[in-house]
Scaffold this motif. Structure first.
Motif, mmCIF file in Angstrom:
data_model
loop_
_atom_site.group_PDB
_atom_site.id
_atom_site.type_symbol
_atom_site.label_atom_id
_atom_site.label_comp_id
_atom_site.label_asym_id
_atom_site.label_seq_id
_atom_site.Cartn_x
_atom_site.Cartn_y
_atom_site.Cartn_z
ATOM 1 N N ALA A 84 -28.789 8.190 2.570
ATOM 2 C CA ALA A 84 -29.281 7.577 1.329
ATOM 3 C C ALA A 84 -28.086 7.095 0.515
ATOM 4 C CB ALA A 84 -30.090 8.593 0.526
ATOM 5 N N SER A 85 -28.160 5.879 0.004
ATOM 6 C CA SER A 85 -27.012 5.329 -0.719
ATOM 7 C C SER A 85 -26.821 5.973 -2.083
ATOM 8 C CB SER A 85 -27.143 3.815 -0.872
ATOM 9 O OG SER A 85 -28.273 3.503 -1.643
ATOM 10 N N MET A 86 -27.865 6.565 -2.616
ATOM 11 C CA MET A 86 -27.718 7.201 -3.922
ATOM 12 C C MET A 86 -28.704 8.349 -4.072
ATOM 13 S SD MET A 86 -29.423 4.391 -6.442
ATOM 14 C CE MET A 86 -28.250 3.193 -5.835
ATOM 15 N N ILE A 87 -28.569 9.047 -5.171
ATOM 16 C CA ILE A 87 -29.509 10.107 -5.497
ATOM 17 C C ILE A 87 -30.858 9.468 -5.777
ATOM 18 C CG2 ILE A 87 -30.126 11.785 -7.284
ATOM 19 C CD1 ILE A 87 -27.158 12.487 -7.472
ATOM 20 N N ALA A 88 -31.906 10.025 -5.195
ATOM 21 C CA ALA A 88 -33.269 9.572 -5.447
ATOM 22 C C ALA A 88 -34.040 10.744 -6.040
ATOM 23 C CB ALA A 88 -33.927 9.092 -4.156
ATOM 24 N N LEU A 89 -34.560 10.562 -7.241
ATOM 25 C CA LEU A 89 -35.293 11.612 -7.937
ATOM 26 C C LEU A 89 -36.794 11.394 -7.788
ATOM 27 C CD1 LEU A 89 -33.251 11.600 -11.255
ATOM 28 C CD2 LEU A 89 -33.127 13.322 -9.440
ATOM 29 N N ASN A 90 -37.499 12.456 -7.438
ATOM 30 C CA ASN A 90 -38.958 12.350 -7.414
ATOM 31 C C ASN A 90 -39.476 12.439 -8.846
ATOM 32 O OD1 ASN A 90 -39.100 15.105 -8.091
ATOM 33 N ND2 ASN A 90 -39.516 15.745 -6.002
ATOM 34 N N ALA A 91 -40.759 12.176 -9.033
ATOM 35 C CA ALA A 91 -41.343 12.133 -10.372
ATOM 36 C C ALA A 91 -41.189 13.456 -11.111
ATOM 37 C CB ALA A 91 -42.820 11.751 -10.277
ATOM 38 N N GLU A 92 -41.444 14.558 -10.416
ATOM 39 C CA GLU A 92 -41.376 15.878 -11.057
ATOM 40 C C GLU A 92 -39.978 16.168 -11.591
ATOM 41 O OE1 GLU A 92 -41.827 20.560 -9.737
ATOM 42 O OE2 GLU A 92 -42.837 19.030 -8.546
ATOM 43 N N ASP A 93 -38.949 15.903 -10.780
ATOM 44 C CA ASP A 93 -37.576 16.169 -11.214
ATOM 45 C C ASP A 93 -37.151 15.214 -12.323
ATOM 46 O OD1 ASP A 93 -37.350 18.312 -9.474
ATOM 47 O OD2 ASP A 93 -36.443 17.105 -7.875
ATOM 48 N N ALA A 94 -37.547 13.948 -12.226
ATOM 49 C CA ALA A 94 -37.208 12.980 -13.276
ATOM 50 C C ALA A 94 -37.817 13.412 -14.606
ATOM 51 C CB ALA A 94 -37.689 11.590 -12.885
ATOM 52 N N GLU A 95 -39.068 13.867 -14.576
ATOM 53 C CA GLU A 95 -39.713 14.332 -15.797
ATOM 54 C C GLU A 95 -39.019 15.566 -16.357
ATOM 55 O OE1 GLU A 95 -43.770 14.779 -14.523
ATOM 56 O OE2 GLU A 95 -44.207 12.644 -14.850
ATOM 57 N N ALA A 96 -38.596 16.476 -15.475
ATOM 58 C CA ALA A 96 -37.873 17.674 -15.922
ATOM 59 C C ALA A 96 -36.560 17.306 -16.617
ATOM 60 C CB ALA A 96 -37.603 18.602 -14.738
ATOM 61 N N LEU A 97 -35.982 16.168 -16.227
ATOM 62 C CA LEU A 97 -34.743 15.695 -16.845
ATOM 63 C C LEU A 97 -34.999 14.897 -18.118
ATOM 64 C CD1 LEU A 97 -32.901 14.561 -13.611
ATOM 65 C CD2 LEU A 97 -32.231 16.444 -15.114
ATOM 66 N N GLY A 98 -36.259 14.689 -18.438
ATOM 67 C CA GLY A 98 -36.589 13.915 -19.623
ATOM 68 C C GLY A 98 -36.507 12.410 -19.399
ATOM 69 N N LEU A 99 -36.479 11.998 -18.136
ATOM 70 C CA LEU A 99 -36.428 10.574 -17.804
ATOM 71 C C LEU A 99 -37.847 10.047 -17.700
ATOM 72 C CD1 LEU A 99 -33.684 10.748 -15.037
ATOM 73 C CD2 LEU A 99 -33.378 10.087 -17.432
ATOM 74 N N ASP A 100 -38.047 8.844 -18.186
ATOM 75 C CA ASP A 100 -39.379 8.270 -18.089
ATOM 76 C C ASP A 100 -39.311 6.878 -17.485
ATOM 77 O OD1 ASP A 100 -38.206 6.928 -20.182
ATOM 78 O OD2 ASP A 100 -39.788 7.319 -21.622
#
Length: 172
Positions: free
Chosen positions: A84-100
């Motif tokens: 994978a060329s970069m980090i790929a965040l799933n929805a659950e982890d992105a939400e835990a990080l406060g990303l929307d």
């Protein structure tokens, strides 16, 4: 049996690596160049690169390596994906990080086994795995179709050495 479940994840990671257009990443003002920091551990042993602890991962029953990481202070479990060329965040982890994200922000980033892959490019201030820390790291949020977040080359390329020997992966 596990390969049938994980095949779409690897296909998605490959698609991200091959098809993600770098010019879609958010452009921010250059204040300082990206840097990689290896922090000294009080319990450091003479492994890998000297006085710093190496991160050693054991192959799991499904044949893959997983790493417990910390992204901006939040614990994330990653599947280590050197393709994978970069980090790929799933929805659950992105939400835990406060990303929307919204559907209008999702861009075509590749094609996987199950069809087109859509995501939102982001930058992470800090990603830490063991004693290894990378700052200002490219990533993408993939809200659909990704069961586990992927630790890709936007982090791994900053590590001096990634080695697999038998059932052990070492990052240092």
């Amino acid at each position: 049996m596990y390969w049938k479940l994980l095949a779409p994840i690897f296909a998605l990671a490959l698609a991200i690596g091959w098809f993600f257009p770098r010019d879609l990443a958010p452009q921010e003002a250059e204040t300082e160049p990206s840097h990689f920091v290896i922090t000294k551990s009080d319990k450091a042993e003479n492994v890998g690169s000297g006085v710093y602890d190496a991160v050693e991962l054991q192959r799991q029953a499904d044949g893959h390596f997983y790493a417990e990481g910390e992204v901006e202070g939040t614990s994330i479990r990653f599947l280590v994906d050197t393709g994978a060329s970069m980090i790929a965040l799933n929805a659950e982890d992105a939400e835990a990080l406060g990303l929307d994200w919204s559907d209008s922000e999702l861009r075509h980033i590749g094609r996987g086994v199950n069809g087109d892959v859509f995501g939102k490019p982001v930058r992470l201030d800090s990603v830490t795995v063991g004693d290894l820390q990378a700052d200002d790291v490219e990533a993408v949020i993939i809200p659909k179709g990704l069961d586990v977040s992927l630790l890709g080359q936007s982090f791994l390329a900053r590590v001096d050495n990634v080695a697999i020997e038998g059932d052990r992966m070492t990052l240092n």
